[in-house]
Write an enzyme that holds these catalytic residues in place. Structure first.
Site, short mmCIF file in Angstrom:
data_model
loop_
_atom_site.label_atom_id
_atom_site.label_comp_id
_atom_site.label_asym_id
_atom_site.label_seq_id
_atom_site.Cartn_x
_atom_site.Cartn_y
_atom_site.Cartn_z
N LYS A 167 12.51 -3.99 -22.85
CA LYS A 167 12.52 -2.68 -23.00
C LYS A 167 13.11 -2.07 -24.13
O LYS A 167 14.38 -2.42 -24.12
CB LYS A 167 12.63 -2.07 -21.81
CG LYS A 167 12.42 -0.46 -21.37
CD LYS A 167 12.54 -0.05 -20.26
CE LYS A 167 11.96 1.55 -20.46
NZ LYS A 167 11.99 2.13 -19.03
N GLU A 217 6.53 4.51 -3.06
CA GLU A 217 6.83 5.71 -2.38
C GLU A 217 6.50 5.74 -0.93
O GLU A 217 7.28 6.25 0.02
CB GLU A 217 6.12 6.76 -3.02
CG GLU A 217 6.56 7.13 -4.55
CD GLU A 217 6.01 6.20 -5.70
OE1 GLU A 217 6.46 6.47 -6.71
OE2 GLU A 217 5.10 5.36 -5.47
N ARG A 262 1.54 10.07 -2.99
CA ARG A 262 1.30 8.60 -2.36
C ARG A 262 1.78 8.20 -1.17
O ARG A 262 1.60 7.18 -0.61
CB ARG A 262 1.65 7.55 -3.52
CG ARG A 262 1.41 8.25 -4.92
CD ARG A 262 2.08 7.32 -6.17
NE ARG A 262 1.35 6.01 -6.14
CZ ARG A 262 1.93 5.06 -7.10
NH1 ARG A 262 3.04 5.32 -7.84
NH2 ARG A 262 1.16 3.94 -7.15
#
Length: 627
Positions: free
Chosen positions: A288, A376, A404
Site C-alpha cells: 500500500k 460489520e 450491513r
C-alpha cells in the site's frame, strides 16, 4: 504533472491506446501513472495509498483484457484511481470528489468501464460471479470477467459467501487477490496470517497449465474430468508442499503469490490464465502506497492524507489550535475514561480503529479492544456474545457500513435486549465520499426495532453524557449517532452526567413556531433562529426512541406550526416520528419536515450538500419565514 513528463500517459485516453504500446513500455506507464496520482492528490485530496498500491495491476489488466467488453469488477473502490485515469477520465480527474465532478468511487452511472458500484468492500466476487454466469448464457460474446478484491476486503463475510458459490457454479471468472496486508489500518485475523504464509511453485503452475492445455486439445478434459484432475493435483501439491490451500480446496485454481508490482510479469501471468476454463484466483503481494516513500512508510496516515507537498512529503494540516475537536476524538478519549472506571467495557470496531479513534483505548488497553476486520455483521454479533456473558461492548461502526449489520442488530442484540452500545460514527452527510458513505438511513431503519434506545448528541458534552448513560446498568441496546468532523465545544472535557433515556430539552422559548431538532444539526438551527424575527421555540429531542412524550404533549398543546430538522432521511426519520405521535395523540399541527430527500445525495462538501438538500442555516430561515 507537466505534460512533457507524460510522454506515454499523455497519449493514453482509453485502454485501447494503452494496448498499442509494447510490453517494455509498461513500467514507464506505471511510473507516470503513479506520479500523476500523487501530483493530483497533493492538491485535490482523496484516497492515495490504496490506488498507488494497484498501479501495476491496473495497467496489466487493461493491457491484457479487452475492456470495456471484458468486465473488471473492482472491490474497495478507493483503490481505483488509476483505473479512472486510464478509462477516459484523466482530464476530469481534477474534479474527483468535488461537487458535480467525477464520482469518488467507480459506478456504472459514470462510465461503461465501471462495471459495478464499489463504495464499500467485499462485494466484487459475488457481483462478478453473477456477471460470469450471465456471460456463460451467451458464450458467443467471449467476454471475460475479473474480480479485483483485497485491501482487507477478503475478511468480509460476503467475500466468503461468494467464494463458496464460485466453487459450485459453472464459471470461468478470475479473482485477483490484492494482498497488501492492509485495509485502512493493518489487516487482522486468521485470513491475513494465512495469506502471508501461502506459497506455491511457479514452475509447477506453468507445467500444470501446459498439461491441461494438451489434455483439453486431446478431448480428455471435459468438465467432470477437469474437476477430478484439479482435485488430484491439488492433493499431490498439498502433500509435497506440506501446505493446505483453502482456495484449491474449493476447486478454485490458485496461482501465486506473485509480485504485484512487476507489471511485465503480471502481463505474462494474465495472458497465461486468461483462457483457462473454470474459476481461478491470482494471489498478488502488493505494498500500500508503493512508489511514494511517505505513503509506504505510514500507509494508514496516507490512506487519505489531505493536501501535501509532493517533494517533501509534508502534509498540509490546518492549524486547529483553539478549535473544537472532532467528535471521533471525543468518543475515543471518553471511552478510555469510562473503561478505566468500568472494567466490563470493551471496544470493538470493524477495521476502523484510527478513523473512529478506538486506537486511543487500543493503545492503553490492547486486551480490551478488538479490531475484527471488515466484518460489520460479525462485529455486532461478536459484541452480542460478549454482552451475553456480562461484558459491555462499545461497538463503533460508520453509519453507512452499519447497514450491513442490520439483521445482526435485530436478531442478535435487540431480541435479547443485550447491553451493547452501538456508536454510529459518520452519521448524516459525510461530504466528498458521496452516496455510498452518507449516514442517511440509520434513524429511519433502526426506529421500528423494539428494545433499542436511539439518541444523538447536539455537542461534545452531550456525547460524553450519553456515553456515560449507556454504560450504566441494564440500559439494553443503546445506539448513539454522531457526525464526521468537529463539534462546537472547545472545553469538551466535562464531568459525566446521566441523561434519562427519553428526555429532551427546551433550548429556547417561543410562541409562533416550535422547531424540533436531533443531534448536531441543532446548532445550525440555533443560529438560524437567532437571525429570525419570528418567535421560535427550539427543542432538542436528544432521543429518537423513546421520544420525550411529556415534551411532545407541551408542544402539541401550544403550537399549531412545527418544523423538524434532521441530518437523515425524511422518510421514516425523526420528523415522521413526531408526525405519527401527534396524529396518535389527537393533535393536528402543520408540520414541515426538513431532512434528506428520497434520493441518493451526491458528493461535495458537507456545506454544499446541506444547501442542496435544504438543511443549512439559510434554508431553515426561509422555512421559518414562510410559515
Amino acid at each position: 504533472m507537466e505534460q512533457e513528463k507524460l510522454s506515454l500517459l499523455g497519449n493514453i485516453k482509453y485502454p485501447r491506446d494503452l494496448r498499442q504500446l509494447s510490453l517494455d513500455q509498461l513500467p514507464e506507464v506505471c511510473d507516470e501513472l503513479r506520479q500523476d496520482i500523487v501530483d493530483e492528490l497533493s492538491v485535490n485530496p482523496g484516497h492515495l495509498a490504496s490506488s498507488l498500491g494497484v498501479v501495476e495491476i491496473t495497467v496489466a489488466l487493461h493491457y491484457v483484457y479487452d475492456t470495456p467488453n471484458d468486465l473488471i469488477v473492482w472491490d474497495v473502490g478507493h483503490q481505483a484511481y488509476g483505473h479512472k485515469i486510464l478509462t477516459g477520465r484523466r482530464e476530469q480527474f481534477c474534479t474527483n470528489r468535488k461537487l458535480h465532478g467525477i464520482r469518488p468511487f467507480p459506478t456504472p452511472q459514470e462510465s461503461e468501464y465501471d462495471t459495478f458500484i464499489c463504495g464499500h468492500a467485499s462485494n466484487s466476487i459475488s457481483a462478478a460471479l453473477g456477471m460470469a454466469v450471465a456471460q456463460k448464457a451467451d458464450e458467443k460474446n467471449g467476454r471475460h470477467v475479473v474480480a479485483v478484491i483485497g485491501d482487507g476486503a477478503m475478511s468480509g463475510g460476503l467475500a466468503f459467501e461468494g467464494l463458496n458459490n464460485v466453487s459450485s457454479t459453472r464459471n470461468d471468472m478470475l479473482i485477483i487477490l490484492n494482498d497488501n496486508n492492509m485495509s485502512i489500518d493493518r489487516s487482522v485475523g486468521g485470513m491475513k496470517q494465512y495469506l502471508l504464509s501461502l506459497n506455491t511453485n511457479e514452475t509447477y503452475n506453468a507445467l500444470r497449465f501446459r498439461l491441461s492445455q494438451w489434455l483439453h486439445r486431446k478431448g480428455y478434459l471435459e468438465e467432470e474430468r477437469r474437476k477430478g484432475l484439479i482435485r488430484l493435483s491439488n492433493a499431490i501439491k498439498s502433500a509435497i508442499s506440506h501446505q493446505q490451500n483453502i482456495f484449491e480446496g474449493l476447486d478454485i485454481r490458485y496461482f501465486g503469490p506473485y509480485d504485484g508490482h512487476n507489471v511485465k510479469e503480471l502481463v505474462r501471468i494474465l495472458r497465461q490464465v486468461k483462457e483457462m476454463k473454470g474459476p481461478k484466483l491470482l494471489h498478488l503481494h502488493t505494498q500500500k502506497g508503493h512508489g511514494y516513500a511517505p505513503a509506504e512508510e505510514h500507509a494508514t496516515i496516507w490512506h487519505a492524507p489531505g493536501k501535501f507537498d509532493v517533494d517533501t512529503g509534508e502534509r498540509i494540516i490546518k492549524d486547529t489550535t483553539g478549535q473544537p475537536p472532532k467528535f471521533q476524538k471525543v468518543f475515543g478519549e471518553t471511552l478510555l475514561e469510562l473503561a478505566q472506571q468500568n472494567p466490563k467495557i470493551v471496544g470493538v470496531t470493524p477495521a476502523m480503529p484510527t478513523g473512529c479513534s478506538l486506537n486511543i483505548m487500543m493503545k492503553a488497553m490492547p486486551d480490551r479492544t478488538f479490531d475484527v476486520g471488515i466484518a460489520e455483521g460479525h462485529a455486532v454479533t461478536f459484541s452480542a456474545g460478549m454482552a451475553k456473558q456480562g461484558l459491555l461492548p462499545f461497538c463503533n461502526i460508520y453509519s453507512a457500513f452499519a447497514q450491513r449489520a442490520y439483521d445482526n442488530i435485530i436478531h442478535d442484540v435487540a431480541i435479547l435486549r443485550l447491553n451493547v452500545v452501538i456508536c454510529l460514527d459518520r452519521a448524516g452527510l459525510v461530504g466528498e465520499d458521496g452516496p455510498t458513505h452518507h449516514g442517511a438511513f440509520d434513524m429511519a431503519a433502526l426506529r421500528p426495532i423494539p428494545n433499542l434506545t436511539i439518541c444523538s448528541p447536539m455537542d461534545e458534552h452531550e456525547l460524553r453524557h450519553l456515553m456515560y448513560t449507556a454504560q450504566l446498568p441494564d440500559k439494553g441496546p443503546f445506539v448513539i449517532r454522531y457526525p464526521r468532523g468537529s463539534g462546537v465545544c472547545t472545553d469538551w472535557r466535562c464531568p459525566f452526567e446521566e441523561i434519562k433515556p427519553g428526555t429532551g430539552r427546551k433550548l429556547r422559548d417561543g410562541n409562533d413556531i416550535a422547531l424540533l431538532t436531533i443531534g448536531p444539526i441543532g446548532n445550525i438551527a440555533k443560529d438560524a433562529i437567532d437571525e429570525c424575527e419570528r418567535s421560535v421555540a427550539h427543542y432538542d429531542l436528544r432521543f429518537l426512541k423513546p421520544l420525550d412524550e411529556q415534551m411532545l404533549y407541551e408542544i402539541g398543546r401550544k403550537f399549531k406550526k412545527i418544523i423538524t430538522v434532521e441530518d437523515g432521511v425524511r422518510n421514516g426519520g425523526m420528523g415522521s416520528a413526531v408526525m405519527e405521535w401527534m396524529n396518535d395523540h389527537g393533535y393536528a399541527p402543520q408540520i414541515i419536515r426538513l431532512g434528506l430527500p428520497d434520493s441518493f445525495v451526491e458528493h461535495g462538501t458537507v456545506q454544499q450538500l446541506r444547501e442542496i438538500v435544504g438543511i443549512d442555516k439559510d434554508s431553515i430561515i426561509k422555512t421559518i419565514s414562510g410559515l
